[in-house]
Design an enzyme around this catalytic site. Structure first.
Site, short mmCIF file in Angstrom:
data_model
loop_
_atom_site.label_atom_id
_atom_site.label_comp_id
_atom_site.label_asym_id
_atom_site.label_seq_id
_atom_site.Cartn_x
_atom_site.Cartn_y
_atom_site.Cartn_z
N HIS A 115 0.81 -1.22 0.00
CA HIS A 115 0.00 0.00 0.00
C HIS A 115 0.84 1.27 0.00
CE1 HIS A 115 -4.02 -1.82 0.65
NE2 HIS A 115 -3.26 -2.84 1.03
N ASP A 175 3.50 9.43 -0.85
CA ASP A 175 2.33 8.64 -0.43
C ASP A 175 2.11 7.52 -1.42
OD1 ASP A 175 0.09 8.02 1.15
OD2 ASP A 175 -0.54 10.11 1.27
P1 ADQ Z 1 -2.77 6.08 4.92
O1 ADQ Z 1 -1.35 6.52 5.03
O2 ADQ Z 1 -3.47 5.91 6.21
O3 ADQ Z 1 -2.92 4.74 4.06
P2 ADQ Z 1 -4.75 7.44 3.12
O4 ADQ Z 1 -4.70 6.74 1.83
O5 ADQ Z 1 -4.97 8.90 3.00
O6 ADQ Z 1 -3.46 7.24 4.02
O7 ADQ Z 1 -5.95 6.81 3.92
C1 ADQ Z 1 -6.36 7.35 5.13
C2 ADQ Z 1 -7.78 6.90 5.43
O8 ADQ Z 1 -8.06 7.22 6.77
C3 ADQ Z 1 -8.79 7.61 4.55
O9 ADQ Z 1 -9.81 6.71 4.22
C4 ADQ Z 1 -9.31 8.72 5.44
O10 ADQ Z 1 -10.64 9.05 5.24
C5 ADQ Z 1 -9.10 8.14 6.83
N1 ADQ Z 1 -8.77 9.24 7.74
C6 ADQ Z 1 -7.69 10.02 7.74
N2 ADQ Z 1 -7.78 10.95 8.70
C7 ADQ Z 1 -8.94 10.74 9.32
C8 ADQ Z 1 -9.63 11.38 10.38
N3 ADQ Z 1 -9.15 12.43 11.02
N4 ADQ Z 1 -10.80 10.86 10.73
C9 ADQ Z 1 -11.31 9.81 10.09
N5 ADQ Z 1 -10.74 9.19 9.09
C10 ADQ Z 1 -9.56 9.64 8.70
C11 ADQ Z 1 -2.02 3.82 3.43
C12 ADQ Z 1 -1.01 4.43 2.47
C13 ADQ Z 1 -1.73 5.26 1.41
C14 ADQ Z 1 -2.76 4.39 0.69
C15 ADQ Z 1 -3.64 3.65 1.69
C16 ADQ Z 1 -4.56 2.65 1.00
O11 ADQ Z 1 -0.09 5.24 3.19
O12 ADQ Z 1 -0.81 5.80 0.48
O13 ADQ Z 1 -3.57 5.21 -0.12
O14 ADQ Z 1 -2.87 2.96 2.64
O15 ADQ Z 1 -3.85 1.80 0.16
#
Ligand code: ADQ
Length: 478
Positions: free
Chosen positions: A156, A364
């Site tokens: 991921h 990311d």
């Molecule tokens: P993350 O690094 O956690 O994921 P991201 O892809 O942005 O990053 O996903 C975060 C998730 O958590 C989103 O669904 C978002 O809505 C939720 N989230 C973030 N902040 C939040 C908050 N304050 N309250 C509620 N929900 C929140 C890792 C990798 C990414 C990749 C994903 C999926 O680092 O690059 O996109 O896995 O493969």
């Protein structure tokens, strides 16, 4: 019937996905499609650790099986090698790495223990799908234990170029372990190329006619499978519950002001200080935005057992305090920093009320927030996505305002462009972005991956015909 067995560090929740994180939702969808087992860490630390009893939970056609870890496992595997060696290396932050041999051994030990606990649960016709940087060695351990099922892996987070990866002391063992999987999936072509270049250049790999690479006496196929979201659900969350409440609340509170929104776990890869500085620069250069625009950053703490994460939180608190002290007025506060998480439906309302989605990680894998922001917009009056060129999402989301997050000036100009963008241009860009977000959904992503895996290595006994189309695919693009 052939089951899918998903392995990931965190497991669940299986129900009320309106409260869960994006990845959990994608995996629940995969499992519900055919029925399956989700295996991983319980989230608990106990004395027995990985030797303790398996904890089972059943929900319809899906069951979960989890185990605890011991304190030493947590320190060495999770807070140690995974989050102090692998995460920073893969996000190009070699300055933050800790390559302690003891941590690496703990990581290998936990991979081995977890794999050995899964073996007795496997049926001959299961398809095993292992996820993310916590479990690079899991497939190799399963093979060592005699498992002959199809075993796939999806990373991921970014896979760095060989010039960076080779800073990791056990880079060869890591690449060798990855080559034990039948299919290695990456978020982007960029990560895929980095992995293949490593095998070809650093491990004397040889490319075969079908695109696979033979290295370390094994043959592995790798490809890019950009992850998606449940776009249909996101586009509707604002219609009810916390989504509707938050939308109304935000609109009342904003009272005509434009809102820029950022939503991220606190992490040094997310470029949060640069975001605050760019907003400050915007107010310095273009004072007409004072009182008119505000930045809402939702950033719950994560991995607070790792020192670098606490430091970034303090830095953000200091920066927002300083910028607010400098620019705030009696009736306007420029930066709102909220350090807690929200349910996904509530986030949808917040996204929809925001004129700009600011998604500017320094690095990311994909970034699901970029996709969620797009899916939640009002088609008649959509907001603008400002996206980092270093987010994996940029390979697909080319109609965003694309910025270099290391340049505060470029970020500030990107924000200004987004705030002032005429409605017709916003609609045009949004339509193109939304088309992609609603086409490449989470369900489509898993189907593409599993179809490919089973084409390479069909499961025993039952003929696998791919997961049935999920309802989330049937949402028309606006
Ligand atoms: P993350 O690094 O956690 O994921 P991201 O892809 O942005 O990053 O996903 C975060 C998730 O958590 C989103 O669904 C978002 O809505 C939720 N989230 C973030 N902040 C939040 C908050 N304050 N309250 C509620 N929900 C929140 C890792 C990798 C990414 C990749 C994903 C999926 O680092 O690059 O996109 O896995 O493969």
């Amino acid at each position: 019937m052939t089951r899918i067995v998903v392995v990931s560090n965190r497991v669940g929740p299986l129900s009320d996905t309106g409260r869960a994180g994006g990845l959990a939702v994608a995996l629940v969808d995969v499992l519900r499609d055919r029925g399956g087992l989700w295996f991983g860490w319980s989230g608990e630390v106990s004395e027995e650790g990985t030797f303790g009893p398996l904890q089972f939970h059943e929900d319809g056609n899906v069951s979960t099986a989890t185990i605890d870890v011991a304190q030493a496992d947590f320190d060495e595997f999770y807070a140690g090698f995974a989050n102090r060696a692998l995460w920073p290396t893969m996000h190009y932050r070699l300055d933050l790495t800790d390559f302690d041999k003891r941590l690496e051994q703990g990581y290998r030990r936990v991979n081995e223990r977890f794999a050995n606990r899964l073996v007795p649960l496997l049926r001959p016709d299961d398809i095993v799908w292992v996820h993310d940087y916590h479990f690079f060695f899991f497939g190799e351990e399963l093979r060592r234990a005699g498992v002959t099922n199809p075993i796939g892996y999806f990373l991921h987070i970014p896979f760095p170029v060989p010039e960076v990866l080779t800073a990791l002391p056990n880079h060869r063992r890591l690449a060798e372990a990855m080559s034990a999987y039948d299919l290695v999936g990456f978020q982007t072509n960029n990560h895929l190329e980095a992995f293949e270049r490593y095998l070809l250049e650093e491990a004397d790999g040889v490319r075969n006619a079908d695109g696979s690479i033979s290295a370390f006496g094994q043959t592995v196929l790798a490809d890019a499978f950009p992850i998606g979201i449940d776009a249909g659900a996101f586009s509707k969350f604002h219609e009810a519950d916390e989504g509707a409440e938050n939308l109304t609340l935000m609109r009342r509170e904003l009272d005509g002001q434009r809102q820029i929104v950022g939503v991220d776990r606190i992490d040094y890869s997310k470029g949060l200080p640069q975001r605050f500085e760019a907003f400050e620069r915007l107010l310095e250069l273009y004072p007409e935005h004072k009182g008119q625009v505000r930045l809402l950053q939702i950033a719950p703490p994560s991995r607070s057992e790792v020192r670098a994460y606490l430091q970034i939180q303090r830095l953000l608190e200091g920066l927002s305090g300083r910028i607010n002290g400098r620019f705030a007025d009696l009736d306007w506060t420029p930066i709102h920093l909220i350090s807690r998480s929200f349910p996904r439906r509530a986030l949808a309302g917040i996204y929809r009320a925001s004129a700009v989605g600011l998604v500017t990680p320094l690095r990311d894998g994909m970034n699901l927030v970029a996709k969620e922001y797009v899916a939640a917009q009002d088609p008649e009056d959509p907001g603008v996505l400002v996206l980092s060129r270093f987010a994996g999402a940029v390979e697909e989301m080319t109609e965003a305002v694309i910025v270099n997050p290391y340049s505060i000036d470029e970020l500030a100009e990107g924000l200004r462009q987004a705030i002032r963008m005429p409605r017709e241009e916003r609609i045009e860009r949004w339509r193109a972005l939304n088309e992609k977000v609603t086409t490449n959904t989470a369900a489509a992503w898993s189907r593409r991956y599993l179809d490919r895996l089973t084409a390479i290595h069909p499961p025993a006994a039952a003929e696998y015909d791919g997961p049935r189309a999920g309802v989330r695919d049937e949402v028309p693009s606006a």
